[in-house]
Design an enzyme around this catalytic site. Structure first.
Site, PDB file in Angstrom:
ATOM      1  N   HIS A   1       0.816  -1.210   0.000  1.00  0.00           N
ATOM      2  CA  HIS A   1       0.000   0.000   0.000  1.00  0.00           C
ATOM      3  C   HIS A   1       0.853   1.265   0.000  1.00  0.00           C
ATOM      4  O   HIS A   1       1.934   1.289   0.589  1.00  0.00           O
ATOM      5  CB  HIS A   1      -0.897   0.046   1.237  1.00  0.00           C
ATOM      6  CG  HIS A   1      -1.809  -1.120   1.348  1.00  0.00           C
ATOM      7  ND1 HIS A   1      -2.242  -1.602   2.556  1.00  0.00           N
ATOM      8  CD2 HIS A   1      -2.388  -1.919   0.415  1.00  0.00           C
ATOM      9  CE1 HIS A   1      -3.046  -2.639   2.363  1.00  0.00           C
ATOM     10  NE2 HIS A   1      -3.144  -2.845   1.069  1.00  0.00           N
TER      11      HIS A   1
ATOM     12  N   LYS B   1       5.854   5.539   7.730  1.00  0.00           N
ATOM     13  CA  LYS B   1       5.288   4.659   8.749  1.00  0.00           C
ATOM     14  C   LYS B   1       6.393   4.116   9.648  1.00  0.00           C
ATOM     15  O   LYS B   1       7.414   3.650   9.151  1.00  0.00           O
ATOM     16  CB  LYS B   1       4.542   3.481   8.101  1.00  0.00           C
ATOM     17  CG  LYS B   1       3.347   3.899   7.268  1.00  0.00           C
ATOM     18  CD  LYS B   1       2.690   2.718   6.588  1.00  0.00           C
ATOM     19  CE  LYS B   1       1.507   3.171   5.739  1.00  0.00           C
ATOM     20  NZ  LYS B   1       0.904   2.039   5.028  1.00  0.00           N
TER      21      LYS B   1
ATOM     22  N   TYR C   1       1.331   0.899  14.112  1.00  0.00           N
ATOM     23  CA  TYR C   1       2.180   1.816  13.358  1.00  0.00           C
ATOM     24  C   TYR C   1       1.730   3.263  13.472  1.00  0.00           C
ATOM     25  O   TYR C   1       0.562   3.568  13.613  1.00  0.00           O
ATOM     26  CB  TYR C   1       2.301   1.400  11.896  1.00  0.00           C
ATOM     27  CG  TYR C   1       1.016   1.239  11.120  1.00  0.00           C
ATOM     28  CD1 TYR C   1       0.636   2.160  10.157  1.00  0.00           C
ATOM     29  CD2 TYR C   1       0.188   0.130  11.321  1.00  0.00           C
ATOM     30  CE1 TYR C   1      -0.518   1.996   9.418  1.00  0.00           C
ATOM     31  CE2 TYR C   1      -0.976  -0.043  10.590  1.00  0.00           C
ATOM     32  CZ  TYR C   1      -1.321   0.898   9.639  1.00  0.00           C
ATOM     33  OH  TYR C   1      -2.468   0.740   8.918  1.00  0.00           O
TER      34      TYR C   1
ATOM     35  N   ASP D   1      -6.447  -5.655  -2.388  1.00  0.00           N
ATOM     36  CA  ASP D   1      -5.116  -6.145  -2.736  1.00  0.00           C
ATOM     37  C   ASP D   1      -5.160  -7.154  -3.879  1.00  0.00           C
ATOM     38  O   ASP D   1      -4.219  -7.226  -4.671  1.00  0.00           O
ATOM     39  CB  ASP D   1      -4.427  -6.733  -1.503  1.00  0.00           C
ATOM     40  CG  ASP D   1      -4.094  -5.657  -0.481  1.00  0.00           C
ATOM     41  OD1 ASP D   1      -4.040  -4.463  -0.858  1.00  0.00           O
ATOM     42  OD2 ASP D   1      -3.898  -5.988   0.703  1.00  0.00           O
TER      43      ASP D   1
END
Length: 182
Positions: free
Chosen positions: A61, A70, A130, A169
């Site tokens: 992503h 991130k 995250y 996905d």
């Protein structure tokens, strides 16, 4: 905290110093001034936490208009975590790095803006936490296929099987068809 640049030097593996005894453990997971010294001047605006079971693959992503850096870690279980350089002007454009993150090794991975990110759950379940440098923007989210032949990511798939993917996905684009960062 130990900061170790990986094969793509902008991606940094962070290993905290852990203090433990019979009562448990303590570790510092983030310190802004040290992070800036080793990873750059980035501010975090959103924290996320997910739980997935073995065989789930989330990614790859990224967001183009609101790129997210991130800082990722696993609080329960084990994952194989991957960052793919999508910065056209980078010497490592189209290359990837991957590391195992786990609750046991307590390591964290800094994935800067300009990268696609994904992970595969190795343990029975895993909780993944995250910090992000920009807000999630669903209209700006892009996905590259995990099995893209150009990228050739060596995922540690269970018994060579296929991972379980979300519909988003499954519909991911091939690397050569994907929009990247100028």
């Amino acid at each position: 905290m130990d900061y170790q640049p990986l094969a793509i030097p902008d991606v940094v593996l962070m290993t905290p110093q852990v203090f433990g005894d019979e009562r448990g453990f303590f570790m510092e997971t983030f310190r802004q001034n040290e992070f800036e010294r080793h990873c750059g001047n980035h501010q975090f605006v959103q924290d996320n936490h997910s739980k997935s079971r073995r065989g789930i693959l989330r990614g790859l992503h990224y967001q183009l208009q609101q790129p997210q850096g991130k800082l990722v870690r696993v609080t329960q279980g084990r994952v194989f975590d991957v960052a793919v350089d999508l910065r056209k002007d980078s010497a490592s454009f189209g290359e990837w790095v991957g590391v195992e993150l786990s609750a046991d090794n307590k390591q964290m991975l800094w994935v800067p803006p300009g990268f696609a990110h994904g992970f595969y759950v190795i343990s029975e379940t895993a909780e993944f936490s995250y910090k992000c440098t920009d807000y999630y923007a669903p209209d700006d989210e892009h996905s590259i296929r995990y099995d893209d032949p150009v990228l050739g990511i060596d995922w540690p798939l269970a018994e060579g099987g296929e991972p379980q993917l979300s519909a988003k996905d499954e519909a991911g684009k091939l690397f050569q068809e994907s929009e990247t960062f100028a």
